[in-house]
Design a protein around this motif. Structure first.
Motif, PDB file in Angstrom:
ATOM      1  N   ASP A   1       0.863  -1.175   0.000  1.00  0.00           N
ATOM      2  CA  ASP A   1       0.000   0.000   0.000  1.00  0.00           C
ATOM      3  C   ASP A   1       0.904   1.231   0.000  1.00  0.00           C
ATOM      4  O   ASP A   1       1.803   1.344   0.832  1.00  0.00           O
ATOM      5  CB  ASP A   1      -0.866  -0.033   1.258  1.00  0.00           C
ATOM      6  N   PRO A   2       0.719   2.168  -0.922  1.00  0.00           N
ATOM      7  CA  PRO A   2       1.632   3.316  -1.009  1.00  0.00           C
ATOM      8  C   PRO A   2       1.659   4.150   0.264  1.00  0.00           C
ATOM      9  O   PRO A   2       2.656   4.812   0.549  1.00  0.00           O
ATOM     10  CB  PRO A   2       1.101   4.124  -2.188  1.00  0.00           C
ATOM     11  N   ARG A   3       0.597   4.108   1.057  1.00  0.00           N
ATOM     12  CA  ARG A   3       0.585   4.880   2.306  1.00  0.00           C
ATOM     13  C   ARG A   3       1.578   4.333   3.321  1.00  0.00           C
ATOM     14  O   ARG A   3       2.029   5.052   4.196  1.00  0.00           O
ATOM     15  CB  ARG A   3      -0.825   4.868   2.916  1.00  0.00           C
ATOM     16  N   TRP A   4       1.927   3.050   3.187  1.00  0.00           N
ATOM     17  CA  TRP A   4       2.807   2.412   4.163  1.00  0.00           C
ATOM     18  C   TRP A   4       4.129   1.962   3.553  1.00  0.00           C
ATOM     19  O   TRP A   4       4.923   1.293   4.199  1.00  0.00           O
ATOM     20  CB  TRP A   4       2.111   1.196   4.780  1.00  0.00           C
TER      21      TRP A   4
ATOM     22  N   GLN B   1       6.953   3.478   2.776  1.00  0.00           N
ATOM     23  CA  GLN B   1       8.187   3.926   3.427  1.00  0.00           C
ATOM     24  C   GLN B   1       8.427   3.171   4.732  1.00  0.00           C
ATOM     25  O   GLN B   1       9.552   2.726   5.001  1.00  0.00           O
ATOM     26  CB  GLN B   1       8.137   5.423   3.707  1.00  0.00           C
ATOM     27  N   GLU B   2       7.381   2.996   5.542  1.00  0.00           N
ATOM     28  CA  GLU B   2       7.529   2.270   6.796  1.00  0.00           C
ATOM     29  C   GLU B   2       7.900   0.813   6.547  1.00  0.00           C
ATOM     30  O   GLU B   2       8.706   0.234   7.261  1.00  0.00           O
ATOM     31  CB  GLU B   2       6.245   2.355   7.637  1.00  0.00           C
TER      32      GLU B   2
END
Length: 150
Positions: A129-132, A134-135
Motif C-alpha cells: 500500500d503506497p501509504r505504508w 516507506q515504513e
C-alpha cells in the motif's frame, strides 16, 4: 455436518423463492440463500445452498451443475470457507470466481493479493500500500540488518 455449496451464474431477477423451488425436490434439509445488492435488492449473480451431508452435496452438484435456468447455466460447487475479514454477505472466492487481474477495478478490496497460486511465493511482485511503503521499507532494512548481525 452440513455442507455449504456455492451456486453461481444466477440471473439478476431471480428470487429466493424461485431458487428454493429448484432445490425443493432434494428435501426439507436444503436451505438456500441468494446474495443481493444492498441498493437495488437484485441478485448479485450467486447464492448458497446448505445441505445435511457430503452425499447429498455430491448429488446436488452432479444434478444441478450446468442446470439451465432462465437462459443461464448454473455453476454449483463446494463453497470455500469464509474468511474472518469478510462481511456476512460476501461470497468466498472460488477457484473459478477469483479475478485474474484486479488492477483498474475501483473499490476492489481483495485480501488475497499476497497469496501465490504456485508452490513458492514471490514477495517482490506484491506491491505494498503506497501509504505504508516507506515504513515497510524501513522494516525490511531493520530485518536485513538484524539477520546479518545474527
Amino acid at each position: 455436518m452440513s455442507v455449504r455449496l456455492y451456486v453461481g451464474n444466477l440471473p439478476e431477477e431471480l428470487t429466493r423463492q424461485e431458487l428454493e423451488a429448484i432445490f425443493a425436490e432434494e428435501g426439507d434439509s436444503v436451505s438456500t440463500k441468494i446474495i443481493t445488492d444492498r441498493k437495488t435488492n437484485k441478485c448479485r449473480g450467486f447464492g448458497f445452498v446448505t445441505v445435511k451431508n457430503e452425499e447429498q452435496a455430491d448429488a446436488i452438484i452432479e444434478k444441478f451443475n450446468g442446470y439451465a435456468l432462465k437462459d443461464a447455466s448454473l455453476k454449483v460447487e463446494r463453497a470455500q470457507p469464509r474468511s474472518k475479514d469478510k462481511g456476512a454477505d460476501e461470497a468466498p472466492i472460488t477457484a473459478s470466481s477469483a479475478p485474474s487481474n484486479s488492477k483498474g477495478r475501483k473499490g476492489n478490496n481483495n485480501k488475497s493479493k499476497g497469496r501465490s497460486s504456485g508452490g513458492s511465493s514471490d514477495l517482490d511482485s506484491v506491491q505494498p500500500d503506497p501509504r505504508w511503503a516507506q515504513e515497510l521499507e524501513k522494516l525490511k532494512q531493520l530485518l536485513a540488518a538484524q539477520a546479518s548481525n545474527s
